[in-house]
Design a protein around this motif. Sequence first.
Motif, mmCIF file in Angstrom:
data_model
loop_
_atom_site.group_PDB
_atom_site.id
_atom_site.type_symbol
_atom_site.label_atom_id
_atom_site.label_comp_id
_atom_site.label_asym_id
_atom_site.label_seq_id
_atom_site.Cartn_x
_atom_site.Cartn_y
_atom_site.Cartn_z
ATOM 1 N N ASP A 290 0.860 -1.177 0.000
ATOM 2 C CA ASP A 290 0.000 0.000 0.000
ATOM 3 C C ASP A 290 0.898 1.229 0.000
ATOM 4 N N ASP A 291 0.604 2.190 -0.856
ATOM 5 C CA ASP A 291 1.498 3.349 -0.996
ATOM 6 C C ASP A 291 1.462 4.287 0.201
ATOM 7 N N ARG A 292 0.576 4.003 1.171
ATOM 8 C CA ARG A 292 0.530 4.835 2.388
ATOM 9 C C ARG A 292 1.472 4.332 3.472
ATOM 10 N N GLN A 304 8.370 5.766 0.787
ATOM 11 C CA GLN A 304 7.780 7.041 0.395
ATOM 12 C C GLN A 304 8.683 7.796 -0.584
ATOM 13 N N LYS A 305 9.991 7.641 -0.436
ATOM 14 C CA LYS A 305 10.904 8.245 -1.412
ATOM 15 C C LYS A 305 10.746 7.568 -2.770
ATOM 16 N N ARG A 397 -6.175 -2.138 9.431
ATOM 17 C CA ARG A 397 -7.202 -1.751 8.480
ATOM 18 C C ARG A 397 -7.329 -0.243 8.343
ATOM 19 N N THR A 398 -7.621 0.167 7.131
ATOM 20 C CA THR A 398 -7.881 1.580 6.843
ATOM 21 C C THR A 398 -9.372 1.842 6.648
ATOM 22 N N ALA A 399 -10.187 0.771 6.625
ATOM 23 C CA ALA A 399 -11.643 0.910 6.521
ATOM 24 C C ALA A 399 -12.281 -0.388 6.988
ATOM 25 N N SER A 400 -13.546 -0.312 7.382
ATOM 26 C CA SER A 400 -14.286 -1.508 7.786
ATOM 27 C C SER A 400 -14.825 -2.219 6.547
ATOM 28 N N LEU A 401 -14.938 -3.527 6.636
ATOM 29 C CA LEU A 401 -15.450 -4.327 5.527
ATOM 30 C C LEU A 401 -16.910 -4.001 5.239
ATOM 31 N N LEU A 402 -17.247 -3.866 3.972
ATOM 32 C CA LEU A 402 -18.636 -3.747 3.543
ATOM 33 C C LEU A 402 -19.134 -5.151 3.193
#
Length: 412
Positions: A290-292, A304-305, A397-402
């Motif tokens: 993940d690019d974050r 990040q570089k 996690r960056t979000a909860s599962l839908l």
Amino acid sequence: MMNKRRSFLKQATGLTLGTLGLPLINARAAAAKNVRIGGSLGMSGRYAETGLNIKFGYETAIKYINEELGGVEIDGTRYAFILNLVDDASDPARATTLIQRQVDDGVDFFLGSYGSNVVLPCAAITEAAGKPMIQVGASADQIYTQGHTTVFGFFPRASRAWDSSVSFFRDIEPRPRKISIIATNDAFSRLNAQAAAKGCREAGFELLDMFQLPEQVSDASSVLSTLRARTPDVLITTTVDQNSLVIARQMIATGTNVPLLYQFLGPQLPMYRQSLGAQSNGVCAQFYWDDRVNLEDPVFGNSQKFVSYYREHFKRPLSYHTAGAAACITTYVHAMQQAGSLKPDRVRDALAQTDISTLFNRIKFSPEGDGDSIVMGAKIGQIQKQRFEIVYPQAQRTASLLYPTAPWAERS
């Protein structure tokens, strides 16, 4: 294992770049000796979308090493890198011819193509020649179960790739009960499907159906008809990127809805999300980068570089295959420096002992050469608002599962 390796043939010093070369504009790099890294890649043909993503990752790392660092120091000598990459047109027969030609020309270090059906025969050639290969495009078990000692992959082999996914299914609320699997008639997909089925059964899920489509999918209508009649809670496709996209498009066109679509490869790519638009929302997949996330790297300093440098110099959307390909190069650099040598057998031994952070992931190989199934295992992502979000493990996690997802016609 050492009797499989041939002695170091020669160190390449010419500036001939083959079909693909990168300029050496840094003065130190221009004065440096050269290391050739060879390989073939599907830059045309059915694997071209992912092949080009991998190509851009290789190019980014080589460009950075030569133009920004002026090469790298190995055992007291500065070296620039030359990328001898040729288009195999996604064709195994063409790829093996091209790789044999590079071996005969004295190339000592190789990068893998995309697709297990392409990488497997090429690995046999580089193995016979005692030349290391690092690859980020294949994970069929056969690559690692035939006694090869010189091939290294960034993913766990197919039969070991499902541990995190099965754990993810078990944690979904309400818990799914019935699962169906679609595979294609190729080694990678079949083994993946078998591993998925085994893991799901052992976890207590009911396996409704296991479907097999041709290696290149054009019409999945009969399978989709059965799915509409026997709807699983989770549909798994163990298919490569383009096949996954074809299946998803046909599911949308035929109104084949399932509470959760989980596609092993495809949703990770910007191309997939751009092609399906809002209807890609809700699809899940494994992913490795993940690019974050910011990780240390032996060449770029940190991920990040790498991200900044890539986006400064290239317009193609950044994918996990791109990052993995760049990390193949930085892993080679680290191994060469640890070996203090450009002899292929010594670099191979250093690769076998690798345990480092790179811009892509922590890199550690199993004794057979595939990615360590714990250290290099996958996270689970879901497309939400056309962005890939981490939904498992919970701590990252960056979000909860839908879940369950909305029908195709209602997604926005």
